[in-house]
Design a protein around this motif. Structure first.
Motif, PDB file in Angstrom:
ATOM      1  N   LEU A  10       0.740  -1.120   0.088  1.00  0.00           N
ATOM      2  CA  LEU A  10       0.015  -0.167  -0.139  1.00  0.00           C
ATOM      3  C   LEU A  10       1.111   1.364   0.004  1.00  0.00           C
ATOM      4  O   LEU A  10       0.683   2.226  -0.853  1.00  0.00           O
ATOM      5  N   MET A  11       1.887   1.188   0.755  1.00  0.00           N
ATOM      6  CA  MET A  11       2.826   2.272   0.718  1.00  0.00           C
ATOM      7  C   MET A  11       3.349   2.722  -0.646  1.00  0.00           C
ATOM      8  O   MET A  11       3.293   3.809  -1.000  1.00  0.00           O
ATOM      9  N   GLU A  12       3.848   1.636  -1.430  1.00  0.00           N
ATOM     10  CA  GLU A  12       4.409   1.779  -2.392  1.00  0.00           C
ATOM     11  C   GLU A  12       3.381   2.028  -3.713  1.00  0.00           C
ATOM     12  O   GLU A  12       3.664   3.143  -4.434  1.00  0.00           O
ATOM     13  N   LYS A  13       2.112   1.941  -3.299  1.00  0.00           N
ATOM     14  CA  LYS A  13       1.152   2.036  -4.538  1.00  0.00           C
ATOM     15  C   LYS A  13       0.822   3.648  -4.131  1.00  0.00           C
ATOM     16  O   LYS A  13       0.659   4.625  -5.029  1.00  0.00           O
ATOM     17  N   CYS A  14       0.590   4.170  -2.956  1.00  0.00           N
ATOM     18  CA  CYS A  14       0.554   5.702  -2.596  1.00  0.00           C
ATOM     19  C   CYS A  14       1.614   6.555  -3.012  1.00  0.00           C
ATOM     20  O   CYS A  14       1.385   7.541  -3.480  1.00  0.00           O
ATOM     21  N   LEU A  15       2.933   6.079  -2.621  1.00  0.00           N
ATOM     22  CA  LEU A  15       4.060   7.023  -3.173  1.00  0.00           C
ATOM     23  C   LEU A  15       4.093   7.013  -4.837  1.00  0.00           C
ATOM     24  O   LEU A  15       4.344   8.137  -5.233  1.00  0.00           O
ATOM     25  N   ALA A  16       3.512   6.026  -5.548  1.00  0.00           N
ATOM     26  CA  ALA A  16       3.455   6.099  -6.803  1.00  0.00           C
ATOM     27  C   ALA A  16       2.456   6.926  -7.366  1.00  0.00           C
ATOM     28  O   ALA A  16       2.386   7.741  -8.326  1.00  0.00           O
TER      29      ALA A  16
END
Length: 156
Positions: A10-16
């Motif tokens: 989820l963190m990676e998705k939000c950062l992207a």
């Protein structure tokens, strides 16, 4: 992100998707919500995200079952002290006595700590890794649920 532990995916998705600083934070309501924060960064590499380091005026201890600090890297109960920590529960002296305790490192001081019931450990870089609950308490949409209370209600 606060209230629930955020996963790496989820963190990676939000950062992207979002062009802004993001933080993974931790703190129960007994400590005025946010006690720690970690700035999210892509490529973290771990299975879990750290909850960061203590915020200003926050003191974090990670303690063993006897109320002694554990060495860095070992897991124990996360205790929170500092200006933002509550003094206890209204009309619940027994739970207050169990959860809000005197400073074990400076006996006689007026400093108190909140025993969170959460399992954590310090990482080598000084950040804290949240590992889960020490009991069977659950959170559903941010509301604490004690499974023992559910069982008792169902048995009644």
């Amino acid at each position: 992100c606060g209230g629930e532990s955020m996963g790496v995916a989820l963190m990676e998705k939000c950062l992207a998707a979002l062009d802004l600083d993001q933080f993974h934070s931790y703190g129960p309501v007994e400590t005025a919500v946010w006690a720690t924060a970690w700035k999210c960064r892509s490529g973290h590499g771990g299975e879990r995200l750290p909850i960061g380091r203590p915020n200003a005026n926050v003191d974090i201890l990670i303690m063993d079952a006897m109320g002694r600090p554990v060495p860095p890297g070992m897991s124990g109960e996360l205790w929170i002290g500092g200006a933002q920590t509550g003094r206890g529960y209204t009309n619940n002296k027994e739970e207050t006595k169990h959860r809000f305790v005197a400073d074990p490192l400076e006996p006689g001081s007026d400093r108190r700590y909140y025993r969170t019931g959460d399992l954590a450990r310090f990482l080598s870089d000084g950040n804290i890794l949240f590992l889960g609950r020490m009991d069977d308490q659950l959170k559903v949409r941010g509301v604490r649920i004690e499974l023992g209370d559910v069982s008792a209600a169902l048995l009644r």
